[in-house]
Design a protein around this motif. Structure first.
Motif, PDB file in Angstrom:
ATOM      1  N   SER A 192      43.621  39.807  14.243  1.00  0.00           N
ATOM      2  CA  SER A 192      42.654  40.857  14.564  1.00  0.00           C
ATOM      3  C   SER A 192      42.187  40.695  15.995  1.00  0.00           C
ATOM      4  O   SER A 192      42.238  39.608  16.558  1.00  0.00           O
ATOM      5  N   ALA A 193      41.749  41.783  16.564  1.00  0.00           N
ATOM      6  CA  ALA A 193      41.312  41.761  17.955  1.00  0.00           C
ATOM      7  C   ALA A 193      39.872  41.260  18.029  1.00  0.00           C
ATOM      8  O   ALA A 193      38.944  41.984  17.637  1.00  0.00           O
ATOM      9  N   PRO A 194      39.652  40.038  18.468  1.00  0.00           N
ATOM     10  CA  PRO A 194      38.287  39.514  18.550  1.00  0.00           C
ATOM     11  C   PRO A 194      37.603  40.000  19.826  1.00  0.00           C
ATOM     12  O   PRO A 194      38.206  40.695  20.651  1.00  0.00           O
ATOM     13  N   ARG A 195      36.364  39.650  19.956  1.00  0.00           N
ATOM     14  CA  ARG A 195      35.708  39.900  21.244  1.00  0.00           C
ATOM     15  C   ARG A 195      36.426  39.101  22.327  1.00  0.00           C
ATOM     16  O   ARG A 195      36.893  37.987  22.076  1.00  0.00           O
ATOM     17  N   THR A 196      36.520  39.687  23.501  1.00  0.00           N
ATOM     18  CA  THR A 196      37.283  39.128  24.604  1.00  0.00           C
ATOM     19  C   THR A 196      36.364  38.840  25.780  1.00  0.00           C
ATOM     20  O   THR A 196      35.444  39.627  26.054  1.00  0.00           O
ATOM     21  N   LEU A 197      36.616  37.732  26.459  1.00  0.00           N
ATOM     22  CA  LEU A 197      35.840  37.406  27.654  1.00  0.00           C
ATOM     23  C   LEU A 197      36.368  38.230  28.821  1.00  0.00           C
ATOM     24  O   LEU A 197      37.553  38.146  29.168  1.00  0.00           O
ATOM     25  N   VAL A 198      35.503  39.023  29.426  1.00  0.00           N
ATOM     26  CA  VAL A 198      35.890  39.908  30.520  1.00  0.00           C
ATOM     27  C   VAL A 198      34.926  39.751  31.682  1.00  0.00           C
ATOM     28  O   VAL A 198      33.861  39.123  31.564  1.00  0.00           O
ATOM     29  N   GLY A 199      35.300  40.354  32.778  1.00  0.00           N
ATOM     30  CA  GLY A 199      34.401  40.453  33.922  1.00  0.00           C
ATOM     31  C   GLY A 199      33.740  41.817  33.949  1.00  0.00           C
ATOM     32  O   GLY A 199      34.327  42.814  33.531  1.00  0.00           O
ATOM     33  N   LEU A 200      32.518  41.858  34.427  1.00  0.00           N
ATOM     34  CA  LEU A 200      31.779  43.102  34.615  1.00  0.00           C
ATOM     35  C   LEU A 200      31.281  43.170  36.051  1.00  0.00           C
ATOM     36  O   LEU A 200      30.726  42.192  36.559  1.00  0.00           O
ATOM     37  N   VAL A 201      31.484  44.316  36.693  1.00  0.00           N
ATOM     38  CA  VAL A 201      30.996  44.531  38.053  1.00  0.00           C
ATOM     39  C   VAL A 201      30.024  45.688  38.038  1.00  0.00           C
ATOM     40  O   VAL A 201      30.312  46.763  37.495  1.00  0.00           O
ATOM     41  N   ALA A 202      28.858  45.483  38.642  1.00  0.00           N
ATOM     42  CA  ALA A 202      27.788  46.479  38.604  1.00  0.00           C
ATOM     43  C   ALA A 202      28.075  47.655  39.517  1.00  0.00           C
ATOM     44  O   ALA A 202      28.682  47.514  40.584  1.00  0.00           O
ATOM     45  N   GLU A 203      27.623  48.815  39.078  1.00  0.00           N
ATOM     46  CA  GLU A 203      27.610  49.978  39.958  1.00  0.00           C
ATOM     47  C   GLU A 203      26.311  50.026  40.757  1.00  0.00           C
ATOM     48  O   GLU A 203      26.263  50.612  41.832  1.00  0.00           O
ATOM     49  N   GLY A 204      25.278  49.403  40.221  1.00  0.00           N
ATOM     50  CA  GLY A 204      23.992  49.365  40.902  1.00  0.00           C
ATOM     51  C   GLY A 204      23.691  47.973  41.422  1.00  0.00           C
ATOM     52  O   GLY A 204      24.588  47.168  41.682  1.00  0.00           O
ATOM     53  N   ARG A 205      22.388  47.654  41.545  1.00  0.00           N
ATOM     54  CA  ARG A 205      21.983  46.387  42.165  1.00  0.00           C
ATOM     55  C   ARG A 205      21.299  45.437  41.195  1.00  0.00           C
ATOM     56  O   ARG A 205      21.027  44.292  41.551  1.00  0.00           O
TER      57      ARG A 205
END
Length: 381
Positions: free
Chosen positions: A295-308
């Motif tokens: 099954s597809a578990p939660r995955t560690l990803v990167g997040l980049v903000a659009e704001g500050r």
């Protein structure tokens, strides 16, 4: 900045404590140690490591010696990696897990000689690792020794690190591979010279006797002056490792997380044959591997903000309709990208790089973020 461990005891001080205070460092209680957080601008320290060189005191890390004819077999049983296959002079990233597969700590193990290993644990988990190795030692012709007071640990990191260190040693740095170490002399100080680090840059970690630490620090400082080397604290070390997508125990890795949950199942070596293939946590980790494949578990990803606005560990990640789809594990302003970034575990449906329409709930405000592949930063080789 890594979370400090609350402790009513008086924090321990490294052999370089007086040096840090003379340099005007802001000190913090971290995992029971009084450590330099920053010396001036953490952003400037960060950029120095990315573009020139930085010098760190990491003497709070926990060193544990494992020696004897069956030292490798003990580590094969106690850890998830295949350490008996490690060649002398090499190092390996690995983990120690509980019987239920939960991560007790992530480690670097150096094989110093045929019957001698050095296990380096995170400061907050050093006693846990020492206790676990001691408990798992029974039946092996091997000894486990607490060597935390035997070492000071300095790190010089950045594109100019090799040049700075080369001016102080005749060790073959050009021939020293990544995740390898060799004994040598640096500025007249005996040290284990390891090509390892936690910044995403080329660099070295130097294990020496505590009584030699100040001499080594001063020699590196003087040798690095023309190269722009600066002293660096724990704060920039955290933003450097975050940009490099490197996990931090207590954030991306926890007692409730298995290596497969963290996307690091590659460190688990089911094929090792020592001890009849037995190692602590094997059955639970086999089950975790099967769950991950099925099954597809939660995955560690990167997040980049659009704001500050900057996300912090524990903040919810939500879909466009406000449905929770994950949780931030680490977040900070990125000096290199000049935008807030975060690592987070998110549902597989929202984990594809380029995914937009996700947000981080920052104290009731839904701030838009884009999902990106890790790492955020990768040095040019």
């Amino acid at each position: 900045m890594p979370d400090a461990t609350p402790d009513t005891a008086v924090p321990r001080r490294t052999a370089l404590d007086a040096v840090h205070r003379a340099l005007g460092a802001t000190m913090t209680d971290f995992a029971g140690w009084d450590m330099p957080l920053r010396y001036g601008s953490e952003r400037d320290e960060h950029h120095a490591v990315r573009t020139r060189a930085g010098l760190f005191d990491l003497s709070h890390m926990g060193e544990i010696a494992v020696t004897g004819p069956q030292a490798g077999e003990l580590l094969d049983y106690a850890l998830v990696g295949h350490l008996s296959a490690l060649a002398p002079g090499r190092a390996r990233y690995t983990m120690i897990c509980a019987a239920d597969g939960g991560i007790l700590d992530d480690l670097i193990v150096y094989r110093l000689a045929e019957q001698e290993y050095l296990v380096v644990a995170n400061a907050a988990n050093a006693q846990t690792v020492l206790d676990a190795l001691g408990e798992r030692q029974a039946g092996f012709d091997a000894a486990v020794r607490d060597d935390r007071d035997a070492y000071a640990l300095l790190a010089v990191q950045g594109p100019e690190a090799a040049g700075v260190l080369a001016s102080l040693t005749d060790a073959d740095l050009d021939g020293l591979k990544y995740y390898a170490g060799l004994p040598g002399t640096v500025a007249g100080v005996s040290a284990l010279i390891a090509r390892t680090g936690y910044t995403g840059e080329d660099g070295f970690e130097l294990f020496s006797a505590p009584g030699d630490a100040e001499r080594l620090w001063q020699a590196l400082t003087e040798a690095g002056a023309d190269a722009g080397l600066v002293p660096c604290g724990l704060s920039c070390r955290d933003t450097l490792r975050l940009e490099a997508g490197m996990p931090l125990y207590g954030h991306e890795l926890t007692r409730a997380t298995t290596p497969f949950d963290a996307g690091l199942g590659r460190v688990v070596k089911f094929g090792k044959t020592a001890n009849g293939g037995r190692f602590v946590g094997r059955e639970a980790l086999e089950a975790a591997a099967e769950r991950t494949a099925a099954s597809a578990p939660r995955t560690l990803v990167g997040l980049v903000a659009e704001g500050r606005r900057v996300p912090r560990a524990g903040f919810p990640v939500v879909a466009a309709d406000g449905t929770p789809v994950g949780e931030v594990t680490s977040g900070a302003p990125s000096p290199t990208l000049a935008r807030p970034i975060a690592m987070a575990y998110v549902d597989a449906a929202h984990a594809e790089p380029g995914t937009s329409g996700v947000a981080v709930d920052i104290r009731g405000s839904l701030e838009p973020y884009e999902v990106v592949a890790l790492p955020f930063y990768k040095r040019q080789r």
